[in-house]
Design an enzyme around this catalytic site. Sequence first.
Site, PDB file in Angstrom:
ATOM      1  CG  ASN A  60      30.939  44.342  41.326  1.00 53.65           C
ATOM      2  OD1 ASN A  60      32.155  43.623  41.088  1.00 53.65           O
ATOM      3  ND2 ASN A  60      30.889  43.574  42.561  1.00 53.65           N
ATOM      4  N   GLY A 110      35.952  37.609  38.440  1.00 49.43           N
ATOM      5  CA  GLY A 110      34.245  37.428  38.310  1.00 49.43           C
ATOM      6  C   GLY A 110      33.940  36.240  38.428  1.00 49.43           C
ATOM      7  CB  SER A 111      30.885  34.191  37.287  1.00 47.29           C
ATOM      8  OG  SER A 111      31.391  34.010  36.429  1.00 47.29           O
ATOM      9  N   GLY A 138      36.277  31.707  35.713  1.00 50.83           N
ATOM     10  CA  GLY A 138      37.373  31.183  36.513  1.00 50.83           C
ATOM     11  C   GLY A 138      38.023  30.383  35.982  1.00 50.83           C
ATOM     12  CD  GLU A 165      37.731  38.673  44.855  1.00 49.96           C
ATOM     13  OE1 GLU A 165      36.247  37.815  44.804  1.00 49.96           O
ATOM     14  OE2 GLU A 165      37.358  39.515  43.962  1.00 49.96           O
ATOM     15  CB  CYS A 171      32.281  38.898  45.069  1.00 47.64           C
ATOM     16  SG  CYS A 171      33.575  39.141  45.524  1.00 47.64           S
ATOM     17  CD  GLU A 219      42.324  41.399  42.977  1.00 46.73           C
ATOM     18  OE1 GLU A 219      41.802  41.024  43.383  1.00 46.73           O
ATOM     19  OE2 GLU A 219      42.566  40.850  41.862  1.00 46.73           O
TER      20      GLU A 219
END
Length: 510
Positions: free
Chosen positions: A176, A251-252, A256, A273, A307, A482
């Site tokens: 994204n 990602g998802s 993760g 994340e 997200c 992050e």
Amino acid sequence: MSSHVTTEGSADAAAAARARAVPLQHPDRLYLDGRWVEPAAASSFAIVDPATEELYYRIALAGAEDMSAAIAAARRAFDRSEWPLLAPAERADWLRKIADGLRRRAGDASELWTRQVGVLHSMSVASIERVGAHYDYYADLAADFPFEVRHQPMQGAFGSVVREPVGVVGAIVAWNTPMSLAAYKVAPALLAGCTVVLKAPPEAPGEAYVLAEVAEEIGLPAGVLNVLTADREVSEQLVRDPRVDKIAFTGSSVVGRRIASICGDRMARYTLELGGKSPAVVFDDYDLETAATLLANAECTLNGQVCSSLTRVIVSRHRHDAFAEALGAAFGAVRIGDPFDAASQLGPLAMERQRDRVEDYIAKGVAEGARLVTGGARPDGFERGFYIQPTVFAGVDNQATIAQEEIFGPVLSVIPADDEEHAIELANETVFGLNATVFTDDVDRAHRAARRLRSGTVGHNGYRTDPRMGFGGFKQSGVGREGGRDGLLPYLESKTVILDGLPTGYDPLG
């Protein structure tokens, strides 16, 4: 019904953008060890323009042999080159060169972003122009970050705590916002002295390739940054390889959790994340129309594919119906159109499977008894493109599927609460904890609520994030942070040094 935008000028601009050649030098190759190389096996992935459903370009896909070569290059650069031994200020100079190079390529990167995932071009231009600032930020940290701190040991004459690079980093980014996500990983990793294998998403690899072209242009030492595109199986090879010291993933939450289990098995470091189902709590003292407009506008960002989107809207039961109608009116009036049209407020979803996913969740919302206020279908007048109407559900039970699972599309759920205490409970009643906001005119009330919300970020009266302060989640929304100074720490290992005397020419800043 959302309005459909088509203007003659915008159609000409979109046609001109789509007529331009793909602004990449080597989409058929991989960037390994400072060189563009052909993949070991001829394999590629098709990137489709989500507004037209037409082929945009094809990108080379790395296989197992290519991934192994990329890891080997990063390992050599870390173990045998001067890169991790440079002073932080020297590595900062390279970060500034990268920042300048990305600014020169901002136009190419923003066009790629829009063509690959459908983000509005007006947004992509503004966002991409800021990416270089992430590299500048970490370059500036070299001046005062405590890479070494002297101590007086209980035994011995000299002590210091040194923060050294963790080693080889596998950076995996989502489709994204790939250029920003890469910056949050690559910039701190390089400043720390790590070397990097950047795994680009097959759906949106172009921005990572722009970064690789900048690295080649400035002469970044071979193996310090390696860039390739790979599918999930080959990406897992990056996570499993013992030559990789740390994984940085966006990602998802499902992926993760798998990465965490693999890294835990071999004690590799990781930061994650992940997903979110973020609440917006609207207290009784705040104007409903204003809140509705702010939330509708925020959910247009990346066409709802964020997200940290505020997709669970919690409001007092006695104001629920009025707010649901206001939100439905605001979101339903959003102008859908071609992402290159300056008048568009919402573009297409990134790919067909993503639209299918959103449609499945909308169907579940209806089936589980939520009331559809607006949207819920594909918009009229769009025979091509992965478009979906902005959608609002009312009367949503907080345990319903659409209230608990990440949809990743322009779908908002309005949830009634009995009182302020109940609203906070509902907000926290989720496996996620990435983002939240509180709408109130009382800043003290907002501060009290912020301290009770189990979320990595809490905003006031709107969607709020600040990468320089750090970003990340509680619970299944991730591990670590992050951005900001905290975003540098995961790329460093602390080492305690105790000596019998002061080293000759000791300089803690190196």
